[in-house]
Design a protein around this motif. Structure first.
Motif, short mmCIF file in Angstrom:
data_model
loop_
_atom_site.label_atom_id
_atom_site.label_comp_id
_atom_site.label_asym_id
_atom_site.label_seq_id
_atom_site.Cartn_x
_atom_site.Cartn_y
_atom_site.Cartn_z
N ILE A 1 -51.03 35.47 -34.88
CA ILE A 1 -50.04 34.63 -35.57
C ILE A 1 -50.04 33.26 -34.90
O ILE A 1 -49.80 33.16 -33.69
CB ILE A 1 -48.63 35.26 -35.51
N VAL A 2 -50.31 32.22 -35.69
CA VAL A 2 -50.38 30.86 -35.16
C VAL A 2 -49.48 29.97 -36.01
O VAL A 2 -49.56 29.97 -37.24
CB VAL A 2 -51.82 30.30 -35.17
N LEU A 3 -48.62 29.21 -35.33
CA LEU A 3 -47.78 28.21 -36.00
C LEU A 3 -48.22 26.83 -35.52
O LEU A 3 -48.10 26.52 -34.32
CB LEU A 3 -46.30 28.44 -35.67
N PHE A 4 -48.77 26.05 -36.43
CA PHE A 4 -49.08 24.64 -36.14
C PHE A 4 -47.82 23.87 -36.46
O PHE A 4 -47.33 23.89 -37.59
CB PHE A 4 -50.25 24.16 -37.00
N GLU B 1 -53.34 36.32 -39.15
CA GLU B 1 -54.71 36.84 -39.21
C GLU B 1 -55.66 35.85 -39.89
O GLU B 1 -56.47 36.22 -40.72
CB GLU B 1 -54.76 38.21 -39.89
N GLY B 2 -55.52 34.57 -39.53
CA GLY B 2 -56.41 33.54 -40.03
C GLY B 2 -56.13 33.06 -41.44
O GLY B 2 -56.79 32.16 -41.93
N MET C 1 -67.54 21.21 -29.40
CA MET C 1 -67.00 21.97 -30.52
C MET C 1 -66.24 21.00 -31.42
O MET C 1 -65.38 20.27 -30.96
CB MET C 1 -66.07 23.07 -29.97
N ASP C 2 -66.58 21.01 -32.72
CA ASP C 2 -65.87 20.10 -33.62
C ASP C 2 -64.48 20.66 -33.94
O ASP C 2 -64.16 21.80 -33.61
CB ASP C 2 -66.70 19.78 -34.86
N ILE D 1 -60.11 24.87 -34.68
CA ILE D 1 -59.08 25.52 -35.50
C ILE D 1 -59.45 26.98 -35.72
O ILE D 1 -58.62 27.88 -35.52
CB ILE D 1 -58.89 24.77 -36.83
N LYS D 2 -60.70 27.23 -36.12
CA LYS D 2 -61.16 28.61 -36.33
C LYS D 2 -61.02 29.44 -35.07
O LYS D 2 -60.63 30.62 -35.12
CB LYS D 2 -62.61 28.63 -36.82
N SER D 3 -61.34 28.84 -33.93
CA SER D 3 -61.25 29.55 -32.65
C SER D 3 -59.80 29.91 -32.34
O SER D 3 -59.51 31.03 -31.88
CB SER D 3 -61.84 28.67 -31.55
#
Length: 108
Positions: free
Chosen positions: A16-19, A76-77, A1-2, A7-9
């Motif tokens: 909710i995602v915090l990088f 939500e992306g 997986m690239d 990231i999309k996954s």
């Protein structure tokens, strides 16, 4: 997986995602610390991704999101923004509302 698929996954798996640099428990920069604290104060359950532990994501995300710095908050992306935006949303009460909308939690 690239890396873009990774990231999309991540974004698909968590509302909710915090990088960030470091982790919420051990942030490695002041901006990441303030962003994580704002999310916690808003009662927003979030998935944190430590970009320092994943150089591929750290290198690819600014291009993917068209946002040059960390932290980066996605709900939500969708990219919401960085530290200043997160803190402003928390101060206005909007962050708690947004989190409640996606998690189904009642936010007061």
């Amino acid at each position: 997986m690239d890396v873009n698929e990774r990231i999309k996954s991540l974004l698909a798996a968590h509302p909710i995602v915090l990088f960030m640099k470091g982790t919420p428990e051990f942030p490695m920069c002041g901006f990441s610390s303030r962003a994580a604290q704002a999310l916690q104060q808003a009662g927003a359950p979030f998935h944190a991704v430590n970009v320092l532990a994943d150089p591929e994501i750290r290198a690819a995300l600014p291009h993917y999101a068209n946002w040059p710095t960390f932290p980066q908050l996605f709900i939500e992306g969708e990219l919401i923004g960085g530290c200043d935006i997160i803190v402003d949303l928390q101060a206005s009460g909007e962050l708690a509302r947004m989190a409640g909308d996606v998690t189904g939690a009642a936010q007061e």
